[in-house]
Design a protein around this motif. Structure first.
Motif, short mmCIF file in Angstrom:
data_model
loop_
_atom_site.label_atom_id
_atom_site.label_comp_id
_atom_site.label_asym_id
_atom_site.label_seq_id
_atom_site.Cartn_x
_atom_site.Cartn_y
_atom_site.Cartn_z
N PHE A 122 -16.91 -7.60 15.14
CA PHE A 122 -15.92 -8.31 15.84
C PHE A 122 -15.88 -7.74 17.31
O PHE A 122 -15.03 -8.50 18.08
CB PHE A 122 -14.64 -8.57 15.02
N GLY A 140 -0.41 -20.71 21.68
CA GLY A 140 -0.27 -21.17 20.32
C GLY A 140 -1.31 -22.33 20.07
O GLY A 140 -1.35 -22.58 18.93
N LEU A 192 -10.70 -9.16 10.64
CA LEU A 192 -10.65 -9.43 12.18
C LEU A 192 -9.38 -8.45 12.51
O LEU A 192 -8.59 -8.23 12.02
CB LEU A 192 -10.21 -10.75 12.57
N PRO A 193 -9.53 -7.87 13.98
CA PRO A 193 -8.58 -7.25 14.36
C PRO A 193 -7.26 -8.25 14.75
O PRO A 193 -7.63 -9.36 15.05
CB PRO A 193 -9.13 -7.05 15.87
N TYR A 242 -19.57 -15.12 16.26
CA TYR A 242 -18.05 -14.72 16.79
C TYR A 242 -18.41 -14.11 18.22
O TYR A 242 -19.18 -13.07 18.23
CB TYR A 242 -17.54 -13.58 15.81
N ALA A 249 -1.31 -23.00 16.26
CA ALA A 249 -2.06 -23.98 15.44
C ALA A 249 -3.30 -23.55 14.73
O ALA A 249 -3.65 -22.15 14.61
CB ALA A 249 -2.57 -24.76 16.56
N VAL A 308 -7.16 -25.03 13.12
CA VAL A 308 -8.22 -26.20 13.16
C VAL A 308 -8.91 -26.05 11.88
O VAL A 308 -9.39 -24.81 11.48
CB VAL A 308 -9.10 -26.16 14.21
N VAL A 312 -10.15 -21.92 11.48
CA VAL A 312 -10.01 -20.91 12.53
C VAL A 312 -8.68 -21.13 12.93
O VAL A 312 -7.89 -21.97 13.11
CB VAL A 312 -10.91 -21.33 14.04
N ASP A 362 -9.65 -11.65 27.44
CA ASP A 362 -9.45 -10.93 26.15
C ASP A 362 -9.05 -11.89 25.18
O ASP A 362 -8.31 -11.56 24.32
CB ASP A 362 -8.34 -9.51 26.14
N ARG A 373 -5.46 -17.94 15.21
CA ARG A 373 -5.37 -17.06 15.77
C ARG A 373 -5.13 -15.59 14.81
O ARG A 373 -4.26 -15.69 13.85
CB ARG A 373 -3.98 -17.04 16.81
N GLY A 394 -6.05 -12.19 20.90
CA GLY A 394 -7.17 -12.69 21.58
C GLY A 394 -8.01 -12.82 20.69
O GLY A 394 -9.12 -13.50 20.90
N ASP A 395 -7.86 -12.45 19.38
CA ASP A 395 -8.93 -12.58 18.42
C ASP A 395 -8.69 -13.96 17.26
O ASP A 395 -7.51 -14.35 17.61
CB ASP A 395 -9.00 -11.70 17.46
N LEU A 396 -9.70 -14.39 16.82
CA LEU A 396 -9.72 -15.48 16.02
C LEU A 396 -9.99 -15.25 14.65
O LEU A 396 -11.15 -14.76 14.33
CB LEU A 396 -10.50 -16.61 16.60
N PHE A 451 -11.51 -16.64 10.91
CA PHE A 451 -12.30 -17.91 10.50
C PHE A 451 -12.87 -17.67 9.43
O PHE A 451 -12.90 -16.56 8.71
CB PHE A 451 -13.27 -18.19 11.53
N HIS A 480 -5.21 -9.02 16.57
CA HIS A 480 -4.77 -9.12 18.07
C HIS A 480 -4.67 -10.65 18.48
O HIS A 480 -5.45 -11.57 18.03
CB HIS A 480 -6.18 -8.27 18.69
#
Lengths: 200, 200
Positions: free
Chosen positions: B13, A75, B70-71, A140, B107, B109, B163, A105, B165, B75-77, B79, B73
């Protein structure tokens, strides 16, 4: 820092904190950078004779980056700046080592603050691309892609602000052993992407 | 865009892409913003009479932000930029609605590009703090904290690059029902943090 009811610690990732990163240089008064010198990049540039000749002139700084002591929790988010110096080894521009994430991933975002260059991407199936970085461009880096910052500027540092999942980890070994399939080199005064003759 | 062997799509992406965000204004030629007008903020400012009086003059824009597809997921971010306009409702500065993440322990940023203000944080145990934002300051929003951007500047927009998750999700409901425990208001010409008389 500054604020109301903050802990007063310069780094507090449990209650929150602010950290300065200069919008041009990427440098911070709060957080130190790790540094990568040319001698640590042996074998990563295609032209080994040019590498040895350059190193003989001095062990120059190739790049630096922030590695903040974030909790390595899924997290949390690691962040900071990457600063790649201008220079070349033969025709090949100065660059970072490049890495996959250990948790493959997981993506990463880079936001370019100054300088110019490319983010070189490659996944394990061999899909390669290079994305141009100029100030104000965010790139990205998708899940599953190794990523390397390449500074193609003649004199200026390439500075990016990055964010990735704090538990993602760094897998440098794959690139150190195999190299990248592609290089970013100067040809007729301009950057081009070419095949890496040393890729295996 | 620009680069070598990119897909040419403005948003990709899966293979990677670049997106422009102006380093001062936060605006993008590629990505549109979602917009929050004053009428959508009813009940979020402490002084309801001042809110009604301001709204009667016109439904002004309070903030805007990028919501890229964005997906969702782990693992994606996600932004983009957040842009909070200058203004006040009574003594209370213009701000975002503020939210927890649906996956609470994730979290975020924020990196301040221009303007000035505070990131107001509050967790479910009632720990509250406000972290000053000026250009070049990054604020870490820890796991478990609701976060709201407050623009305390007299005339300038507060612009941050964020940014988080991509699967974190937004829980606006908790704040809409309970409010924040603290407010950032102007007193004697300066921002201060005070108790929210409407908090329940």
């Amino acid at each position: 820092m500054g604020g109301f009811n903050t802990s007063g610690k310069s780094l507090d990732f449990l209650r929150g904190c602010t950290i300065d990163f200069d919008l041009k240089s990427g440098m911070s008064e709060t957080a130190e950078t790790g540094k990568r010198y040319l001698s640590e990049m042996k074998g990563m540039f295609a032209d080994e004779a040019a590498f040895d000749a350059l190193l003989a002139k001095g062990d120059t700084l190739v790049y630096e980056f922030h590695g903040l002591p974030l909790p390595e929790h899924e997290g949390d988010l690691a962040f900071g700046c990457s600063i790649v110096y201008p220079g070349k080894v033969g025709d090949e521009y100065f660059m970072t080592k490049g890495h996959f994430h250990t948790i493959l991933d997981t993506a990463e975002v880079y936001y370019c603050l100054s300088g110019s260059g490319y983010m070189l991407l490659e996944n394990k199936d061999g899909d390669c691309s290079a994305h141009e970085l100029t100030p104000g461009k965010a790139v990205y880096v998708p899940k599953g892609y190794a990523h390397r910052s390449v500074n193609t500027g003649a004199a200026e540092k390439l500075v990016t602000f990055f964010v990735f999942r704090a538990d993602a980890g760094h897998d440098y070994g794959t690139i150190e052993q195999k190299g990248y399939r592609k290089l970013i080199v100067e040809a007729d005064g301009k950057p081009v992407m070419t095949d890496n003759p040393k890729w295996r």
